[in-house]
Design an enzyme around this catalytic site. Structure first.
Site, PDB file in Angstrom:
ATOM      1  N   HIS A 135      47.193  50.823  61.658  1.00 50.71           N
ATOM      2  CA  HIS A 135      46.551  49.671  61.491  1.00 50.71           C
ATOM      3  C   HIS A 135      46.695  49.115  60.019  1.00 50.71           C
ATOM      4  O   HIS A 135      46.920  50.182  59.322  1.00 50.71           O
ATOM      5  CB  HIS A 135      44.861  49.868  62.012  1.00 50.71           C
ATOM      6  CG  HIS A 135      44.556  49.813  63.284  1.00 50.71           C
ATOM      7  ND1 HIS A 135      44.003  48.790  64.070  1.00 50.71           N
ATOM      8  CD2 HIS A 135      44.686  50.855  64.114  1.00 50.71           C
ATOM      9  CE1 HIS A 135      43.956  49.219  65.224  1.00 50.71           C
ATOM     10  NE2 HIS A 135      44.162  50.409  65.469  1.00 50.71           N
TER      11      HIS A 135
ATOM     12  N   TYR B  11      34.094  50.353  66.621  1.00 49.73           N
ATOM     13  CA  TYR B  11      35.412  50.775  67.146  1.00 49.73           C
ATOM     14  C   TYR B  11      35.215  50.839  68.748  1.00 49.73           C
ATOM     15  O   TYR B  11      34.367  51.664  69.366  1.00 49.73           O
ATOM     16  CB  TYR B  11      35.694  52.171  66.730  1.00 49.73           C
ATOM     17  CG  TYR B  11      36.981  52.775  67.184  1.00 49.73           C
ATOM     18  CD1 TYR B  11      38.004  51.986  67.497  1.00 49.73           C
ATOM     19  CD2 TYR B  11      36.874  54.012  67.977  1.00 49.73           C
ATOM     20  CE1 TYR B  11      39.151  52.549  67.955  1.00 49.73           C
ATOM     21  CE2 TYR B  11      38.050  54.584  68.601  1.00 49.73           C
ATOM     22  CZ  TYR B  11      39.338  53.752  68.536  1.00 49.73           C
ATOM     23  OH  TYR B  11      40.085  54.244  69.073  1.00 49.73           O
TER      24      TYR B  11
ATOM     25  N   ASP C  67      37.795  47.395  64.937  1.00 49.61           N
ATOM     26  CA  ASP C  67      38.856  47.471  65.613  1.00 49.61           C
ATOM     27  C   ASP C  67      38.377  47.135  67.038  1.00 49.61           C
ATOM     28  O   ASP C  67      37.518  47.835  67.905  1.00 49.61           O
ATOM     29  CB  ASP C  67      39.442  48.598  65.704  1.00 49.61           C
ATOM     30  CG  ASP C  67      40.589  48.991  66.884  1.00 49.61           C
ATOM     31  OD1 ASP C  67      40.974  48.025  67.639  1.00 49.61           O
ATOM     32  OD2 ASP C  67      41.334  50.115  66.675  1.00 49.61           O
TER      33      ASP C  67
ATOM     34  N   ASN D 192      40.328  46.146  69.986  1.00 48.44           N
ATOM     35  CA  ASN D 192      41.049  46.828  70.929  1.00 48.44           C
ATOM     36  C   ASN D 192      41.074  45.509  71.813  1.00 48.44           C
ATOM     37  O   ASN D 192      41.294  45.817  73.146  1.00 48.44           O
ATOM     38  CB  ASN D 192      40.640  47.786  71.402  1.00 48.44           C
ATOM     39  CG  ASN D 192      41.413  49.149  71.002  1.00 48.44           C
ATOM     40  OD1 ASN D 192      42.358  49.185  70.707  1.00 48.44           O
ATOM     41  ND2 ASN D 192      40.603  50.098  70.502  1.00 48.44           N
TER      42      ASN D 192
END
Length: 290
Positions: free
Chosen positions: A280, A119, A178, A180
């Site tokens: 998500h 993450y 994820d 980002n």
């Protein structure tokens, strides 16, 4: 067929209320990686991870972050940043994140594969792009941007180390999670309006470019869907973003070439039984591996 899914569930308790438990029980995945579990170990709901074995780093920030890898059988090894590994010391840029619950990596016991769940910090805008009139949060002088860029620099080195260690032990390597960061114009529905938005900044995209080469890591979903917009994996809860499929593709399977070549199908589970599990959606890939 070996099925691997990755999902930012934005809170395990909220996800269960929306049907995550049933999705997990019926999707028939061999490995599931999770981000933003957002729950201390002692507060996890009963049966939070179904019948799977779980390697979980909750982190120390209450109600935030938390990453996990779920497997059918106990993994051969588990590595997290919160437990120092003398053989793989963290890059100095990552040490401040060691207890945040951002990374967990396992060596599978049943197939020669190392799987990681990441993450990555969302970040922010550099100081010169911050306009108080256009921001929901108060300007921070670029602090979140600098934090993310330092993380990216440190993580590039960590990623190379993990990938090479897997190869040295005869394993393929898969980074999921994820990130980002949306890589290309095909990964953001409204890319023209996103050129000065965190997650689609030129320097963030250049970082992802540098991680993806034919000899290191392959973006599996893009390999299987080379000529389409998306498939997106995140949509804002606001407005009509989800209904109009105005999303971002920021959840990835990044695989070493040997594993990537075995990928047969990749889908995004936009919803389960008519309900979104999170902002998500799970990204599910079938590999002819093992």
């Amino acid at each position: 067929m070996f099925r691997i899914a990755t999902a930012n569930i934005n809170g395990i308790r909220a996800a269960h209320r929306r049907g995550f438990g049933d999705w997990l029980a019926t999707r028939d995945c061999d490995v599931v990686t999770l981000q933003e579990v957002r729950c201390p170990v002692e507060a996890l709901p009963e049966g939070a991870f179904g019948d799977y074995e779980v390697a979980y780093d909750a982190g120390e920030i209450a109600g935030r972050n938390g990453v996990a890898v779920l497997t059918r059988t106990p993994p051969a090894a588990v590595r997290t940043w919160s437990v120092p590994d003398p053989d793989r010391p963290l890059h100095r840029a990552l040490r401040k994140h060691a207890t945040e619950g951002r990374y967990v990596e396992v060596d599978l016991a049943d197939v020669p594969l190392t799987v990681a769940s990441l993450y990555l910090p969302k970040g922010g805008l550099p100081a010169h792009l911050q306009d108080p009139k256009r921001m929901r949060e108060a300007p921070d002088g670029g602090a979140k941007y600098e934090r993310k860029m330092a993380f990216l620099a440190g993580f590039a080195r960590h990623l190379a180390t993990s990938r090479k260690a897997a190869a040295a032990s005869g394993r393929e390597f898969l980074l999921t999670g994820d990130l980002n960061v949306a890589h290309t114009k095909a990964d953001v529905a409204n890319w023209r309006r996103s050129n000065q938005v965190e997650g689609f900044l030129p320097e963030e995209r250049a970082w992802l470019d540098a991680q993806l080469t034919p000899r290191t890591l392959v973006d599996v979903v893009r390999r299987l869907h080379p000529d389409v917009d998306g498939p997106y994996s995140w949509w804002s809860w606001l407005g009509q973003a989800y209904a109009k499929d105005a999303g971002w593709r920021i959840d990835y399977h990044l695989a070493t070439p040997g594993l990537a070549r075995t990928a047969q199908a990749a889908v995004v589970d936009r919803e389960h039984a008519g309900v979104r599990l999170s902002d998500h959606a799970p990204v599910v890939v079938d590999y002819a591996f093992g």
